[in-house]
Design an enzyme around this catalytic site. Structure first.
Site, PDB file in Angstrom:
ATOM      1  N   GLY A 202       0.832  -1.207   0.000  1.00 28.65           N
ATOM      2  CA  GLY A 202       0.000   0.000   0.000  1.00 28.65           C
ATOM      3  C   GLY A 202       0.860   1.247   0.000  1.00 28.65           C
ATOM      4  O   GLY A 202       2.071   1.172  -0.229  1.00 28.65           O
ATOM      5  N   ASN A 203       0.245   2.374   0.223  1.00 24.11           N
ATOM      6  CA  ASN A 203       1.014   3.618   0.287  1.00 24.11           C
ATOM      7  C   ASN A 203       0.371   4.571   1.298  1.00 24.11           C
ATOM      8  O   ASN A 203      -0.673   4.265   1.864  1.00 24.11           O
ATOM      9  CB  ASN A 203       1.134   4.255  -1.106  1.00 24.11           C
ATOM     10  CG  ASN A 203      -0.222   4.589  -1.687  1.00 24.11           C
ATOM     11  OD1 ASN A 203      -0.917   5.465  -1.196  1.00 24.11           O
ATOM     12  ND2 ASN A 203      -0.610   3.861  -2.726  1.00 24.11           N
TER      13      ASN A 203
END
Ligand code: CTP
Length: 402
Positions: A202-203
């Protein structure tokens, strides 16, 4: 179409508000009615509910789970209280919030129009005069009552103005709506690419900038859909946009392609550039000191939208860049603007935590040739208004040359 809260208080003129409601609905607006307990003695809830198509709550305890006492005020783009009794003016001036109308009034940040109706003596009373002055000094619009026949045999100032007049004054407060009839789709948040049933890549995108863009476009009258990738529900309260939730880059791409006919497409989401080549069906066990995860590129959604663009469409991309040994953040952004070909590429420089979460933002807007067209700085809402303003400008310039 605007989102309007119509407050009704317990004056004899409450029946005229049913006509006001019909006029606002006939213009295509969405209206939620909030009657006070006394208003319901004049006109029953069934009337408000049948006309508006929504339940008409009075107390903050009627829908406690929905937190309507804050939700309605946040949702509203305009609030009208008609008729407003002398008692309501006093309560509003004092900030009393022991019913849904009172709490909504304290929450709303949109324009508020209050339309008093009462006997002439009450209207002229020093207490009422002071309350009206106080409300006006706080930016609330208080209409002058009409002069004419009152409830009994007497007449004078104190009559509720006719519904078409109230509707005209109220709708004028909505301000310009240059995106009325424009379909806008905004992606926001950060995608998650599954590694196995419990892990993902993810980020750090919170989705705030895209959410604010959706909000700003809706405020200018656009019909907005937010394609939300893993954003906090609390950020979506009172958005005024349809919400489609997605998780991965592939799901986000699918939804954007389904909406490819929209007039404005905004790619504010932080889309993973790579995803695992395959997703393990079970939780992957740790193996050795180092391990390798095979990744493949995700499709470039923005590039796909630009390649398929039709005339009259406006496409906006984002670029969060850092400088590196090869070039400055700005040089990278200019190259990206040319590579992506969006009508507008909104560039900001990120470093460490700068640019993420609820922090002020600073952006430069570039055209498809990498040239600077505008700058904006401030909160994410400020930046969003500037970006949407630029979209409005681009679209009206394009219309002129067509
Ligand atoms: N974007 C996209 N699809 C992807 C990756 C990015 O549509 N698979 C969009 C983003 O939503 C953003 C713009 O492209 O509007 C720029 O994103 P960014 O990650 O900066 O671009 P990349 O093409 O991935 O460039 P880089 O080589 O810098 O990673």
């Amino acid at each position: 179409m605007a989102r309007i809260v119509l407050g009704v208080t317990g004056g004899i003129a409450a029946y005229k508000s049913a006509l006001l409601l019909r006029l606002l609905l006939a213009e295509g607006h969405e209206v939620r009615v909030v009657p006070t307990a006394n208003a319901l003695r004049m006109v029953g809830a069934a009337t408000w509910e049948a006309l508006s198509g929504h339940t008409a709550h009075t107390s903050v305890f009627d829908d406690a789970t929905g937190a309507e006492h804050v939700g309605l005020g946040q949702w509203a783009e305009l609030m009208v209280v008609a008729p407003a009794t002398a008692n309501f003016l006093a309560r509003a001036a004092a900030g009393i919030a022991d019913d849904l109308l009172g709490t909504t009034l304290l929450v709303v940040t949109a324009p508020v129009l209050v339309v008093p109706a009462m006997h002439t003596e009450m209207w002229r009373n020093a207490a009422t005069r002071a309350n009206v002055e106080l409300l006006r000094s706080r930016g609330i619009h208080v209409m002058e009552p009409a002069v004419g026949r009152l409830t009994g045999p007497d007449s004078g100032p104190g009559r509720l103005p006719e519904p078409p007049e109230i509707a005209a004054v109220a709708l004028a407060l909505l301000g310009p709506r240059p995106l009325a009839g424009t379909r806008v789709v905004v992606s926001a948040g950060g995608t998650r690419e599954a590694i196995d049933p419990v892990r993902f890549i993810g980020n750090r995108s919170s989705g705030r900038q895209g959410i604010e863009i959706a909000r700003a476009a809706a405020a200018l009258g656009a019909e907005v859909e937010l394609v939300a990738a893993n954003v906090d529900d609390a950020l979506l309260v009172g958005l005024g946009a349809a919400i489609t939730r997605v998780e991965s880059a592939a799901q986000l791409a699918d939804r954007m392609v389904e909406r490819i006919d929209a007039d404005v497409l905004v790619m504010a989401a932080a889309v993973a550039d790579h995803r695992p080549v395959s997703v393990a069906g079970h939780k992957v066990k740790k193996a050795g000191d180092t391990t390798t995860l095979a990744l493949e590129q995700t499709p470039d959604i923005l590039a796909g939208l630009v390649a398929a663009r039709r005339s009259g469409q406006t496409i906006v991309g984002f670029a969060a860049e850092t400088g590196d040994a090869d070039a400055s953040a700005r040089t990278h952004a200019e190259a990206k603007a040319r590579r992506k070909g969006a009508d507008l590429l909104v560039f900001n420089e990120v470093s460490g935590s700068k640019g993420f979460g609820d922090v002020p933002n600073e952006v430069v807007m570039l055209d498809a040739a990498g040239g600077e067209v505008a700058r904006a700085a401030g909160s994410k809402a400020d930046v969003a208004r500037a970006v949407v303003g630029e979209v409005v400008r681009l679209r009206s310039a394009a219309r002129m040359t067509r």
